[in-house]
Scaffold this motif. Structure first.
Motif, PDB file in Angstrom:
ATOM      1  N   VAL A 197       0.500  -1.487   0.417  1.00  0.00           N
ATOM      2  CA  VAL A 197      -0.275  -0.383  -0.030  1.00  0.00           C
ATOM      3  C   VAL A 197       0.907   0.939  -0.261  1.00  0.00           C
ATOM      4  O   VAL A 197       1.750   1.446   1.108  1.00  0.00           O
ATOM      5  CB  VAL A 197      -0.967  -0.093   1.253  1.00  0.00           C
ATOM      6  CG1 VAL A 197      -1.236   1.211   1.272  1.00  0.00           C
ATOM      7  CG2 VAL A 197      -2.210  -1.432   1.189  1.00  0.00           C
ATOM      8  N   LYS A 198       1.043   2.208  -0.782  1.00  0.00           N
ATOM      9  CA  LYS A 198       1.254   3.317  -1.198  1.00  0.00           C
ATOM     10  C   LYS A 198       0.263   4.368  -0.872  1.00  0.00           C
ATOM     11  O   LYS A 198       1.311   5.906  -0.366  1.00  0.00           O
ATOM     12  CB  LYS A 198       2.487   3.524  -2.094  1.00  0.00           C
ATOM     13  CG  LYS A 198       3.003   2.360  -2.366  1.00  0.00           C
ATOM     14  CD  LYS A 198       3.605   2.173  -3.444  1.00  0.00           C
ATOM     15  CE  LYS A 198       4.822   1.546  -4.316  1.00  0.00           C
ATOM     16  NZ  LYS A 198       5.576   1.537  -5.881  1.00  0.00           N
ATOM     17  N   GLU A 199      -0.849   4.528  -1.452  1.00  0.00           N
ATOM     18  CA  GLU A 199      -2.019   5.754  -1.002  1.00  0.00           C
ATOM     19  C   GLU A 199      -2.393   5.630   0.103  1.00  0.00           C
ATOM     20  O   GLU A 199      -3.333   4.755  -0.139  1.00  0.00           O
ATOM     21  CB  GLU A 199      -1.855   6.502  -2.426  1.00  0.00           C
ATOM     22  CG  GLU A 199      -1.013   6.534  -3.107  1.00  0.00           C
ATOM     23  CD  GLU A 199      -1.384   7.294  -4.706  1.00  0.00           C
ATOM     24  OE1 GLU A 199      -1.600   8.388  -4.665  1.00  0.00           O
ATOM     25  OE2 GLU A 199      -2.291   5.836  -5.201  1.00  0.00           O
ATOM     26  N   VAL A 200      -2.683   6.617   0.467  1.00  0.00           N
ATOM     27  CA  VAL A 200      -4.436   7.245   1.423  1.00  0.00           C
ATOM     28  C   VAL A 200      -5.220   8.060   1.152  1.00  0.00           C
ATOM     29  O   VAL A 200      -4.695   8.760  -0.230  1.00  0.00           O
ATOM     30  CB  VAL A 200      -4.271   6.339   2.599  1.00  0.00           C
ATOM     31  CG1 VAL A 200      -3.445   5.436   3.493  1.00  0.00           C
ATOM     32  CG2 VAL A 200      -3.202   7.978   3.136  1.00  0.00           C
ATOM     33  N   GLN A 201      -6.808   8.040   1.820  1.00  0.00           N
ATOM     34  CA  GLN A 201      -7.547   9.469   0.980  1.00  0.00           C
ATOM     35  C   GLN A 201      -7.982   9.330   2.732  1.00  0.00           C
ATOM     36  O   GLN A 201      -8.321   8.559   3.222  1.00  0.00           O
ATOM     37  CB  GLN A 201      -8.378   8.210   0.530  1.00  0.00           C
ATOM     38  CG  GLN A 201      -9.367  10.264   0.031  1.00  0.00           C
ATOM     39  CD  GLN A 201     -10.370   9.636  -0.886  1.00  0.00           C
ATOM     40  OE1 GLN A 201     -11.126   8.632  -0.626  1.00  0.00           O
ATOM     41  NE2 GLN A 201     -10.942  10.656  -1.988  1.00  0.00           N
TER      42      GLN A 201
END
Length: 251
Positions: free
Chosen positions: A45-49
């Motif tokens: 996982v590299k991005e979150v919101q």
């Protein structure tokens, strides 16, 4: 796709993960895996919101836009966000564990973190946690459900162990007693003594194999149970030849 919100049934968090496998947003890997036909690799996982301002950003503990805290606990390896449950990351397990850390040690042979009360006080089985639970057949090593170590060394989910005890007392893998049965064996001694067998069985002796200590014994046959002459356990079984003989006499 999961709705953008603070947390789910599995975790309390203020962000959602962007799945590197399909590009969809989910609150956690478990929510993802329950909906999709593939699994989310938490380590990739590299991005979150952000659940508050909806800013998509590099994975981190705080929102770079509104400074919201995504998780009281955050692991930069597992990309785990959650409420503070005294979690800690175990490098040898490769994942996060619920602590507190000082209450656990990592057994190198079992390849698993265990409670300090089991240090030097359990039977090691190499990489035992890498096997699925024999009750539910689900993964144990990465499960959010704690593992219970049986005296024989095998592992069950704690909840599966509790359900097992409602129906039996033996390890489903090796058939050894899963708890101390001494008091019950003594009760069974009294029941056997008070229950005489029919005349045709009174002089019948059979060979038994003890599931607890693996010893063989020649004992008098009794329908309620036959006690190991080595460890005094009633967790025993007739060998194949004796079983046939008993069945023939019962007809």
């Amino acid at each position: 796709m999961a709705a953008v919100g603070a947390g789910c049934e599995h975790y309390v968090r203020g962000c959602v993960l962007k799945a590197p496998c399909c590009g969809k947003f989910y609150v956690c890997r478990l929510c993802h895996d329950n909906k999709e036909n593939h699994q989310l690799d938490r380590f990739k996982v590299k991005e979150v919101q952000c659940a508050k301002c909806k800013q998509i950003q590099q994975v981190q503990q705080h929102c770079r836009s509104c400074s919201s805290v995504f998780g009281e606990y955050y692991c930069d390896v597992c990309h785990l966000f959650d409420a503070d449950k005294k979690q800690y990351h175990c490098d040898k397990c490769g994942i996060c564990r619920i602590g507190p850390k000082e209450d656990f040690f990592h057994c190198s042979k079992c390849n698993l973190c265990l409670g300090l009360n089991l240090q030097g006080n359990h039977k090691c089985i190499e990489n035992v946690s890498r096997q699925n639970c024999p009750i539910c057949l689900e993964d144990i090593h990465t499960s959010r459900i704690g593992a219970h170590v049986l005296p024989c060394g095998h592992l069950l989910h704690r909840t599966c162990y509790e359900e097992m005890l409602k129906k039996g007392y033996r390890c489903p893998l090796c058939m050894r007693s899963a708890l101390d049965m001494t008091n019950y064996w003594r009760q069974l001694d009294d029941e056997v003594a008070q229950t005489p067998m029919p005349t045709e069985y009174q002089n019948m002796t059979v060979e038994i194999l003890c599931n607890d200590c693996s010893a063989r014994s020649n004992v008098q046959f009794h329908i309620l149970g036959m006690k190991c002459q080595s460890c005094e356990s009633y967790n025993t079984a007739l060998d194949g030849k004796n079983r046939v003989q008993v069945q023939q006499q019962q007809r």
